[in-house]
Design an enzyme around this catalytic site. Structure first.
Site, PDB file in Angstrom:
ATOM      1  N   SER A  67       0.807  -1.224   0.000  1.00 52.83           N
ATOM      2  CA  SER A  67       0.000   0.000   0.000  1.00 52.83           C
ATOM      3  C   SER A  67       0.839   1.272   0.000  1.00 52.83           C
ATOM      4  O   SER A  67       0.399   2.300  -0.486  1.00 52.83           O
ATOM      5  CB  SER A  67      -0.936   0.012   1.214  1.00 52.83           C
ATOM      6  OG  SER A  67      -0.195  -0.112   2.412  1.00 52.83           O
ATOM      7  N   HIS A  68       2.020   1.242   0.566  1.00 56.98           N
ATOM      8  CA  HIS A  68       2.909   2.413   0.611  1.00 56.98           C
ATOM      9  C   HIS A  68       4.310   1.951   0.223  1.00 56.98           C
ATOM     10  O   HIS A  68       4.742   0.885   0.644  1.00 56.98           O
ATOM     11  CB  HIS A  68       2.987   3.018   2.020  1.00 56.98           C
ATOM     12  CG  HIS A  68       1.686   3.497   2.576  1.00 56.98           C
ATOM     13  ND1 HIS A  68       0.655   2.642   2.921  1.00 56.98           N
ATOM     14  CD2 HIS A  68       1.236   4.739   2.849  1.00 56.98           C
ATOM     15  CE1 HIS A  68      -0.365   3.350   3.387  1.00 56.98           C
ATOM     16  NE2 HIS A  68      -0.037   4.617   3.353  1.00 56.98           N
TER      17      HIS A  68
END
Length: 262
Positions: A67-68
């Site tokens: 996600s990041h």
């Protein structure tokens, strides 16, 4: 929202659409506590040859569970978060990514305790991390959720459509009624599986162009005391205790988002 702002519903939709077009709002959706839904994840650090950093980052970012993904100014120069359903092995997936990209070294750093979580980007001079410290809690998974609950999670993680009945539209995409989506949403909020339902902003477009993650070397007997101390600072948006290693003795992590480097 229109009632709170003393404007019409159409004007609310118009303003949100404008903020999206300007790149300030990324999406409006549920933000879940993945561990409460039976998922497991970790912060991962890779040490990568600087010349290969962009290529490795692109490969890592292409993973469905990531996600990041950030380049950071450290010996371990690529950091990312990965979250997987219970049937997939986290260490195996990280090892596969590392082998494929010829990573020089890696660290898998699951959260052990959460002291504070929540980025609020105010459009005024109030501090970013205005959320209160949470009661220190260990991070553990629960049993897998049902198929219907998974469908509701998928629906609620979708970007809120800018229509009169957005939850009806989200539900139809997953075979759920509007009432079912809203009932599941309330249940997830009540149990803590959903942290909040919120607009996620693009930090740089909203004026927050600087951020830093700090890894703190803290005596083991003082981790809880100092974790709460850091979490009480309004400038801190996240504070976690994570796993340590002989060559990486940093149990506490904090995040700060700001408008300037200073």
């Amino acid at each position: 929202l229109g009632g709170i702002l003393i404007i019409t519903a159409d004007k609310v939709i118009e303003r949100i659409a404008g903020l999206k077009s300007a790149g300030i709002i990324r999406q409006i959706s549920a933000i879940f506590d993945s561990s409460a839904l039976g998922y497991h994840g970790a912060l991962v650090a890779f040490r990568v040859d600087p010349g290969a950093l962009d290529a490795v980052a692109a490969d890592v970012s292409g993973h469905s569970g990531v996600s990041h993904c950030y380049a950071r100014d450290a010996v371990y120069n690529l950091w990312f978060t990965i979250t997987l359903p219970p049937e997939r092995d986290l260490h195996s997936e990280v090892e596969a990514l590392a082998r494929r990209s010829e990573v020089l070294a890696s660290l898998v750093l699951p959260a052990l305790r959460v002291f504070k979580i929540g980025v609020f980007l105010p459009m005024s001079d109030e501090p970013v991390g205005r959320g209160s410290p949470v009661r220190s809690r260990t991070v553990s998974s629960v049993s897998a959720v049902s198929c219907a609950e998974r469908a509701a999670v998928r629906a609620l993680q979708g970007d809120l459509p800018l229509v009169d009945r957005p939850f009806d539209a989200l539900g139809r995409a997953e075979g759920l009624t509007e009432r079912e989506v809203l009932d599941y949403a309330r249940r997830f909020l009540d149990t803590g599986a959903m942290r909040r339902f919120a607009a996620v902003l693009r930090h740089t477009s909203a004026g927050y162009r600087s951020n830093a993650m700090v890894c703190w070397q803290v005596p083991s007997e003082r981790v809880e005391q100092i974790g709460f101390l850091f979490a009480s600072d309004p400038a801190v948006s996240h504070c976690y205790e994570r796993l340590t290693f002989p060559d990486w003795p940093y149990p506490l992590y904090t995040m700060i988002h700001a408008r300037t480097g200073e």
